[in-house]
Design a protein around this motif. Sequence first.
Motif, short mmCIF file in Angstrom:
data_model
loop_
_atom_site.label_atom_id
_atom_site.label_comp_id
_atom_site.label_asym_id
_atom_site.label_seq_id
_atom_site.Cartn_x
_atom_site.Cartn_y
_atom_site.Cartn_z
N ALA A 1 -0.90 4.01 -8.12
CA ALA A 1 0.23 3.19 -8.54
C ALA A 1 0.95 3.81 -9.74
O ALA A 1 2.18 3.77 -9.82
CB ALA A 1 -0.25 1.78 -8.88
N LYS A 2 0.19 4.40 -10.65
CA LYS A 2 0.80 5.04 -11.82
C LYS A 2 1.66 6.23 -11.40
O LYS A 2 2.80 6.39 -11.85
CB LYS A 2 -0.29 5.48 -12.79
CG LYS A 2 0.22 6.13 -14.07
CD LYS A 2 -0.92 6.47 -15.01
CE LYS A 2 -0.41 7.03 -16.33
NZ LYS A 2 0.28 8.33 -16.15
N LEU A 3 1.13 7.07 -10.50
CA LEU A 3 1.90 8.23 -10.04
C LEU A 3 3.13 7.78 -9.25
O LEU A 3 4.22 8.35 -9.40
CB LEU A 3 1.02 9.13 -9.18
CG LEU A 3 -0.13 9.85 -9.90
CD1 LEU A 3 -1.00 10.60 -8.90
CD2 LEU A 3 0.42 10.81 -10.96
N ALA A 4 2.97 6.77 -8.41
CA ALA A 4 4.09 6.28 -7.62
C ALA A 4 5.17 5.67 -8.50
O ALA A 4 6.37 5.83 -8.23
CB ALA A 4 3.59 5.27 -6.58
N SER A 5 4.75 4.97 -9.55
CA SER A 5 5.71 4.39 -10.49
C SER A 5 6.61 5.48 -11.09
O SER A 5 7.83 5.31 -11.20
CB SER A 5 4.99 3.64 -11.61
OG SER A 5 4.25 2.55 -11.12
N GLU A 6 5.98 6.58 -11.48
CA GLU A 6 6.74 7.69 -12.06
C GLU A 6 7.70 8.28 -11.03
O GLU A 6 8.83 8.65 -11.36
CB GLU A 6 5.78 8.76 -12.57
CG GLU A 6 4.88 8.29 -13.72
CD GLU A 6 3.75 9.25 -14.02
OE1 GLU A 6 3.62 10.27 -13.30
OE2 GLU A 6 2.98 8.98 -14.97
N PHE A 7 7.27 8.33 -9.78
CA PHE A 7 8.07 8.96 -8.73
C PHE A 7 9.28 8.11 -8.34
O PHE A 7 10.36 8.64 -8.12
CB PHE A 7 7.19 9.23 -7.51
CG PHE A 7 7.91 9.90 -6.37
CD1 PHE A 7 8.47 11.16 -6.53
CD2 PHE A 7 8.03 9.27 -5.15
CE1 PHE A 7 9.14 11.79 -5.49
CE2 PHE A 7 8.69 9.89 -4.09
CZ PHE A 7 9.25 11.15 -4.27
N GLY B 1 0.85 -1.18 0.00
CA GLY B 1 0.00 0.00 0.00
C GLY B 1 0.88 1.23 0.00
O GLY B 1 0.86 2.04 0.91
N CYS B 2 1.68 1.38 -1.05
CA CYS B 2 2.78 2.35 -1.05
C CYS B 2 2.33 3.79 -1.19
O CYS B 2 3.12 4.71 -0.96
CB CYS B 2 3.77 2.00 -2.16
SG CYS B 2 3.15 2.29 -3.83
N GLY B 3 1.07 4.02 -1.60
CA GLY B 3 0.62 5.40 -1.75
C GLY B 3 1.49 6.16 -2.73
O GLY B 3 1.79 5.68 -3.83
N SER B 4 1.95 7.33 -2.34
CA SER B 4 2.71 8.21 -3.22
C SER B 4 4.05 7.63 -3.66
O SER B 4 4.66 8.11 -4.62
CB SER B 4 2.96 9.54 -2.52
OG SER B 4 3.85 9.37 -1.42
N GLY B 5 4.54 6.61 -2.96
CA GLY B 5 5.88 6.10 -3.23
C GLY B 5 6.94 6.78 -2.39
O GLY B 5 8.13 6.50 -2.54
#
Length: 206
Positions: A78-84, A51-55
């Motif tokens: 998940a998409k935003l966290a992947s980018e981060f 449940g990583c949230g923002s990353g």
Amino acid sequence: MPQTNNKKQTIDFYNANAEQYVAETSSLDVSDHRNRFLNFIPDGGHILDLGCGSGRDSRFFIDRGYSVTAVDASEAIAKLASEFIGKTVDVLAFQELDYFEAFDGIWACASLLHCPKSEMDSIIRRMTKALKPHGIVYMSFKYGADERVDELGRFFNDYTEADLSELLAAHSDLQIVDLFTETKPLRGSHQTWLNLYAKKQADNDV
């Protein structure tokens, strides 16, 4: 069933408000807990950010040389966290967790609090299975005794020390290392949180 609707409603909220949620939480200071957690993890060890949230925390661990598997139930987050964090965050619900002794630690910071209490036993079994012997798990919950839906439509399970101790008592292969509360500011008010560190016992542990 109502709980199924609550889970869907919670994920729908995060999908619809992903950018705002990431902006609000990406700079929250949990450094004390991260540093304590890392004291249990070998250098370069493998961490599951559940449940990583923002990353935010995955990025912290990666920057310090740890291997990180990050998952979140919200596709948009998940998409935003992947980018981060610069690597793919898998879209995965707690109930779908299926690893065997893969991780030195599981970091579940303010994530399991969205699980119905009726499913917590099963999820803890999945987490324990995913941990290597002597692996550590950190989890945090809002302090209280109820299950509820907040003003934003998100489902929460709140725990007290006694309730969480009772839950862990049914899992003899997890030993509580520490269990404590803290009160800290969040979104213009103060909230009390319950923090748990637990360690997986090896088969030959006495």
